[in-house]
Design an enzyme around this catalytic site. Sequence first.
Site, PDB file in Angstrom:
ATOM      1  N   ILE A   1      -0.064  13.063   8.815  1.00 12.85           N
ATOM      2  CA  ILE A   1      -0.031  14.236   9.710  1.00 12.85           C
ATOM      3  C   ILE A   1       1.373  14.471  10.249  1.00 12.85           C
ATOM      4  O   ILE A   1       1.958  13.569  10.851  1.00 12.85           O
ATOM      5  CB  ILE A   1      -1.001  14.049  10.904  1.00 12.85           C
ATOM      6  CG1 ILE A   1      -2.396  13.685  10.413  1.00 12.85           C
ATOM      7  CG2 ILE A   1      -1.017  15.289  11.776  1.00 12.85           C
ATOM      8  CD1 ILE A   1      -3.352  13.322  11.545  1.00 12.85           C
TER       9      ILE A   1
ATOM     10  N   LYS B   1       5.951   1.446  12.859  1.00 12.11           N
ATOM     11  CA  LYS B   1       5.773   1.782  14.286  1.00 12.11           C
ATOM     12  C   LYS B   1       5.949   0.591  15.198  1.00 12.11           C
ATOM     13  O   LYS B   1       6.451   0.720  16.313  1.00 12.11           O
ATOM     14  CB  LYS B   1       4.420   2.441  14.545  1.00 12.11           C
ATOM     15  CG  LYS B   1       3.211   1.706  13.983  1.00 12.11           C
ATOM     16  CD  LYS B   1       2.906   2.148  12.574  1.00 12.11           C
ATOM     17  CE  LYS B   1       2.008   1.194  11.870  1.00 12.11           C
ATOM     18  NZ  LYS B   1       0.960   1.812  11.124  1.00 12.11           N
TER      19      LYS B   1
ATOM     20  N   LYS C   1       2.255   3.539  18.627  1.00 13.00           N
ATOM     21  CA  LYS C   1       2.354   4.972  18.322  1.00 13.00           C
ATOM     22  C   LYS C   1       2.431   5.793  19.615  1.00 13.00           C
ATOM     23  O   LYS C   1       3.155   6.791  19.673  1.00 13.00           O
ATOM     24  CB  LYS C   1       1.149   5.382  17.480  1.00 13.00           C
ATOM     25  CG  LYS C   1       1.208   4.791  16.065  1.00 13.00           C
ATOM     26  CD  LYS C   1      -0.124   4.883  15.344  1.00 13.00           C
ATOM     27  CE  LYS C   1      -0.037   4.369  13.915  1.00 13.00           C
ATOM     28  NZ  LYS C   1      -1.351   4.144  13.293  1.00 13.00           N
TER      29      LYS C   1
ATOM     30  N   ASN D   1       0.829  -1.220   0.000  1.00  8.71           N
ATOM     31  CA  ASN D   1       0.000   0.000   0.000  1.00  8.71           C
ATOM     32  C   ASN D   1       0.854   1.257   0.000  1.00  8.71           C
ATOM     33  O   ASN D   1       0.604   2.191  -0.762  1.00  8.71           O
ATOM     34  CB  ASN D   1      -0.890   0.025   1.255  1.00  8.71           C
ATOM     35  CG  ASN D   1      -1.894  -1.097   1.262  1.00  8.71           C
ATOM     36  OD1 ASN D   1      -2.623  -1.275   0.305  1.00  8.71           O
ATOM     37  ND2 ASN D   1      -1.922  -1.880   2.340  1.00  8.71           N
TER      38      ASN D   1
ATOM     39  N   VAL E   1       3.581   7.525  12.783  1.00 11.70           N
ATOM     40  CA  VAL E   1       2.474   7.946  13.658  1.00 11.70           C
ATOM     41  C   VAL E   1       1.532   8.857  12.881  1.00 11.70           C
ATOM     42  O   VAL E   1       1.958   9.895  12.363  1.00 11.70           O
ATOM     43  CB  VAL E   1       2.992   8.689  14.909  1.00 11.70           C
ATOM     44  CG1 VAL E   1       1.826   9.147  15.777  1.00 11.70           C
ATOM     45  CG2 VAL E   1       3.931   7.796  15.718  1.00 11.70           C
TER      46      VAL E   1
ATOM     47  N   ASP F   1      -1.404  -1.307  17.530  1.00  6.59           N
ATOM     48  CA  ASP F   1      -0.860  -0.283  16.634  1.00  6.59           C
ATOM     49  C   ASP F   1      -0.898   1.091  17.325  1.00  6.59           C
ATOM     50  O   ASP F   1       0.093   1.824  17.311  1.00  6.59           O
ATOM     51  CB  ASP F   1      -1.687  -0.263  15.339  1.00  6.59           C
ATOM     52  CG  ASP F   1      -1.216   0.803  14.368  1.00  6.59           C
ATOM     53  OD1 ASP F   1      -0.202   0.576  13.688  1.00  6.59           O
ATOM     54  OD2 ASP F   1      -1.845   1.878  14.312  1.00  6.59           O
TER      55      ASP F   1
HETATM   56  P1  NDP Z   1       1.687  -4.080   2.800  1.00 14.03           P
HETATM   57  O1  NDP Z   1       1.417  -5.358   3.491  1.00 14.03           O
HETATM   58  O2  NDP Z   1       0.683  -3.520   1.867  1.00 14.03           O
HETATM   59  O3  NDP Z   1       3.082  -4.170   2.008  1.00 14.03           O
HETATM   60  C1  NDP Z   1       4.210  -4.811   2.509  1.00 14.03           C
HETATM   61  C2  NDP Z   1       5.223  -4.944   1.411  1.00 14.03           C
HETATM   62  O4  NDP Z   1       6.401  -5.526   1.952  1.00 14.03           O
HETATM   63  C3  NDP Z   1       4.782  -5.846   0.249  1.00 14.03           C
HETATM   64  O5  NDP Z   1       5.185  -5.271  -0.980  1.00 14.03           O
HETATM   65  C4  NDP Z   1       5.544  -7.150   0.492  1.00 14.03           C
HETATM   66  O6  NDP Z   1       5.898  -7.838  -0.670  1.00 14.03           O
HETATM   67  C5  NDP Z   1       6.803  -6.622   1.124  1.00 14.03           C
HETATM   68  N1  NDP Z   1       7.474  -7.610   1.965  1.00 14.03           N
HETATM   69  C6  NDP Z   1       6.968  -8.328   2.978  1.00 14.03           C
HETATM   70  N2  NDP Z   1       7.900  -9.135   3.506  1.00 14.03           N
HETATM   71  C7  NDP Z   1       9.035  -8.896   2.823  1.00 14.03           C
HETATM   72  C8  NDP Z   1      10.347  -9.398   2.895  1.00 14.03           C
HETATM   73  N3  NDP Z   1      10.676 -10.321   3.775  1.00 14.03           N
HETATM   74  N4  NDP Z   1      11.275  -8.934   2.016  1.00 14.03           N
HETATM   75  C9  NDP Z   1      10.938  -8.008   1.084  1.00 14.03           C
HETATM   76  N5  NDP Z   1       9.690  -7.466   0.983  1.00 14.03           N
HETATM   77  C10 NDP Z   1       8.765  -7.913   1.833  1.00 14.03           C
HETATM   78  O7  NDP Z   1       2.009  -3.017   3.964  1.00 14.03           O
HETATM   79  P2  NDP Z   1       1.719  -1.454   3.978  1.00 14.03           P
HETATM   80  O8  NDP Z   1       2.288  -0.851   2.765  1.00 14.03           O
HETATM   81  O9  NDP Z   1       0.298  -1.190   4.322  1.00 14.03           O
HETATM   82  O10 NDP Z   1       2.565  -1.019   5.262  1.00 14.03           O
HETATM   83  C11 NDP Z   1       3.976  -0.977   5.211  1.00 14.03           C
HETATM   84  C12 NDP Z   1       4.505  -0.360   6.495  1.00 14.03           C
HETATM   85  O11 NDP Z   1       3.970   0.958   6.627  1.00 14.03           O
HETATM   86  C13 NDP Z   1       4.119  -1.103   7.773  1.00 14.03           C
HETATM   87  O12 NDP Z   1       5.162  -0.956   8.711  1.00 14.03           O
HETATM   88  C14 NDP Z   1       2.896  -0.352   8.258  1.00 14.03           C
HETATM   89  O13 NDP Z   1       2.699  -0.466   9.640  1.00 14.03           O
HETATM   90  C15 NDP Z   1       3.306   1.060   7.882  1.00 14.03           C
HETATM   91  N6  NDP Z   1       2.208   1.993   7.726  1.00 14.03           N
HETATM   92  C16 NDP Z   1       1.152   1.662   6.925  1.00 14.03           C
HETATM   93  C17 NDP Z   1       0.119   2.547   6.763  1.00 14.03           C
HETATM   94  C18 NDP Z   1      -1.068   2.221   5.917  1.00 14.03           C
HETATM   95  O14 NDP Z   1      -2.022   3.011   5.954  1.00 14.03           O
HETATM   96  N7  NDP Z   1      -1.050   1.138   5.177  1.00 14.03           N
HETATM   97  C19 NDP Z   1       0.138   3.856   7.439  1.00 14.03           C
HETATM   98  C20 NDP Z   1       1.310   4.100   8.248  1.00 14.03           C
HETATM   99  C21 NDP Z   1       2.305   3.195   8.372  1.00 14.03           C
HETATM  100  P3  NDP Z   1       4.758  -8.474  -1.641  1.00 14.03           P
HETATM  101  O15 NDP Z   1       4.145  -7.284  -2.332  1.00 14.03           O
HETATM  102  O16 NDP Z   1       5.529  -9.335  -2.608  1.00 14.03           O
HETATM  103  O17 NDP Z   1       3.812  -9.205  -0.768  1.00 14.03           O
HETATM  104  N1  HSE Z   2      -3.146   0.397  10.355  1.00 13.33           N
HETATM  105  C1  HSE Z   2      -2.806   1.754  10.650  1.00 13.33           C
HETATM  106  C2  HSE Z   2      -4.064   2.531  10.930  1.00 13.33           C
HETATM  107  C3  HSE Z   2      -2.085   2.378   9.498  1.00 13.33           C
HETATM  108  O1  HSE Z   2      -5.153   2.025  10.642  1.00 13.33           O
HETATM  109  O2  HSE Z   2      -3.964   3.621  11.458  1.00 13.33           O
HETATM  110  C4  HSE Z   2      -1.574   3.773   9.819  1.00 13.33           C
HETATM  111  O3  HSE Z   2      -0.544   3.721  10.757  1.00 13.33           O
END
Ligand code: NDP
Ligand code: HSE
Length: 441
Positions: A144, A113, A213, A23, A140, A209
Site C-alpha cells: 500500500i 521497519k 510502523k 520472501n 509500512v 512490528d
Molecule cells: P526472510 O527471512 O524471508 O529473508 C531474509 C533474507 O536475508 C534471506 O535471504 C537471508 O538469507 C538473508 N540474510 C539474513 N541474514 C543475512 C546476513 N547477515 N547477510 C546476508 N543475508 C542475510 O525475510 P523477508 O523477506 O520476509 O523480510 C525481509 C525484510 O522485509 C524484513 O525487514 C521484513 O520486516 C521486511 N518486510 C517483510 C514483509 C513480508 O511480508 N515478508 C513485508 C514488509 C516488510 P538466507 O536465504 O540464506 O537465509
Molecule cells: N510481518 C509483517 C506483517 C510483514 O505481517 O504485516 C509486513 O510488514
Amino acid sequence: MTATDAHARPARELGVAVLGMGNVGAEVVRIITENAEDLRARIGAPLVIRGIAVRDTARDRGVPEELLTEDAAALVARDDVDIVIEVVGGIEPPRSLIRSALENGKSVVTANKALLADYTGELADAAAKAHVDLYFEAAVAGAIPVIRPLMQSLAGDTVQRVAGIVNGTTNFILSAMAQTGADYDSTLAEAGRLGYAEADPTADVEGYDAAAKAAILASIAFHSRVTMADVYREGISSITAEDLASAAKFDCTIKLLSICERITEADGSERISARVYPALIPLSHPLATVNGAYNAVVVEAENAGRLMFYGQGAGGAPTASAVMGDVVMAARNKVHSGRGPLESTYAELPVAPIAEVPTRYYVAMKVADRPGVLEGVAGEFAKHGVSIAAVRQEGDGEETRLIVITHRAPDGALAGTVQALEGMEAVTAVSSVLRMEGTDE
Ligand code: NDP
Ligand code: HSE
C-alpha cells in the site's frame, strides 16, 4: 553534439545490490529480471543486479551462482553499485550496511521497519550528507502506498490522525479466528508459511512490528521524531475465541490497530499519541471489513478530510512491488543527478503517555452467578469514575461471564477499577481488558 544526440545517448547501467533473497528479496530479483525492459524504459537506464547477499550461497535459488555472495559488506562497497536494496531484516548487519552504502554515495531502499523505527534519524542524516536517497515505502503496510502520500501528497496539509491495520499476520489470525473459529497457533503457522510473518513472529503477535510502523507513520505525519519507545504497545496473544464471540454479540469485531493522533490541548499546544493494541471496532466501521493479510490505513487531514488506503499488507510479491516503486524513484534520481524529499522533523511534538489518552474499554470477567454481583461490579466502576455504556451476561453457573463496555476513561482509572474487581470475592477472574475504538461516544 546536438540536443537530439544527447537524448539518444544510452545512459550508463545502474548497478543494484540486493541484500537478502527471502520472501521479499526473491520477488524483487524476479521483478528486476522479468521486467528489465520496462524498467529500463521507465528509468532511462538499465538496472543491473551486481550481486545478491544471502547467508547460505549453497542453496539453489534459480539465479546465476556468481551473483550470490555471503559477503554483504563487500557487495555494498563495490564501485559499480549505485542502489542498495536491503531486505534482510533486523538491526545488524542492516544498520551498518545501509550506513556504509549511504556514506559511499549509494541510494538505499529498505523494507526494514524494525530498523527504521529507531534509526531513521542517523540513516536520513547520512543520506542527506551524501545527497542520496533513503526510501522505505515497503516498511509500512506492504504494497500500500502510504509513506509517499504522507510525505509528498499531503506535505501541504495538516495531518490529524493516521490509524489502521498495519500488520498482516495478526489480521490474518484475528480474521480466521473470528470467521471460521480457527485456532491461534495453526493460523500463526500458516501466516509463516505464506511469508507474512517476521523471522521471529513474536514481533507480529506482540505488536512490535505494528509499533515500529506506528513510529514511522507518526514521525512522517507529524514532522516529529517518534521512535519505538514512544509507542504504547499491546499484542494479540491473549485474545481468545470467547473475546471474539463476545465482541460479535456487541456487533463488533477485534482488530490490532495502530493509532497515531495529533492531540490539541485547551491552551493550543500539541502532542502526539502513538499506540498499538487490539481493540473492538463496530462491524459497520470500514476497518472491520479488512480481513486476511490485507491492511488499511485511514488518514485524516485538516483540508483533505478522510482518505483510506487499502491493499495487501504482507507477502513477498506485494512487498516487492513497493520496494520496486522506490527503486525506480531512486534510479530516476540517479539518472537526473537529483534526490527525493528529505525527512522533516521540524515540529518536534512531544508524545503523550498512554495514561493521558482516554479510551473506551471492554472488560470481561468470570463471576459468581448470584443476585447482587452486577450491582457490586457496577459500584466499582462508579467508585473509580468510569462510566458504563453497556453490560451483558453470558453463560450461567460456573461459566458465568460479565462483559462491561465503558465510555471513555483514562487508563489510570480503568487500571484502578480492574484492581478493585480482582479483589472482589464474587469475581473469579478479570479475563480480558481490551480497548474499543471507532465509535463517537
Ligand atoms: P526472510 O527471512 O524471508 O529473508 C531474509 C533474507 O536475508 C534471506 O535471504 C537471508 O538469507 C538473508 N540474510 C539474513 N541474514 C543475512 C546476513 N547477515 N547477510 C546476508 N543475508 C542475510 O525475510 P523477508 O523477506 O520476509 O523480510 C525481509 C525484510 O522485509 C524484513 O525487514 C521484513 O520486516 C521486511 N518486510 C517483510 C514483509 C513480508 O511480508 N515478508 C513485508 C514488509 C516488510 P538466507 O536465504 O540464506 O537465509
Ligand atoms: N510481518 C509483517 C506483517 C510483514 O505481517 O504485516 C509486513 O510488514
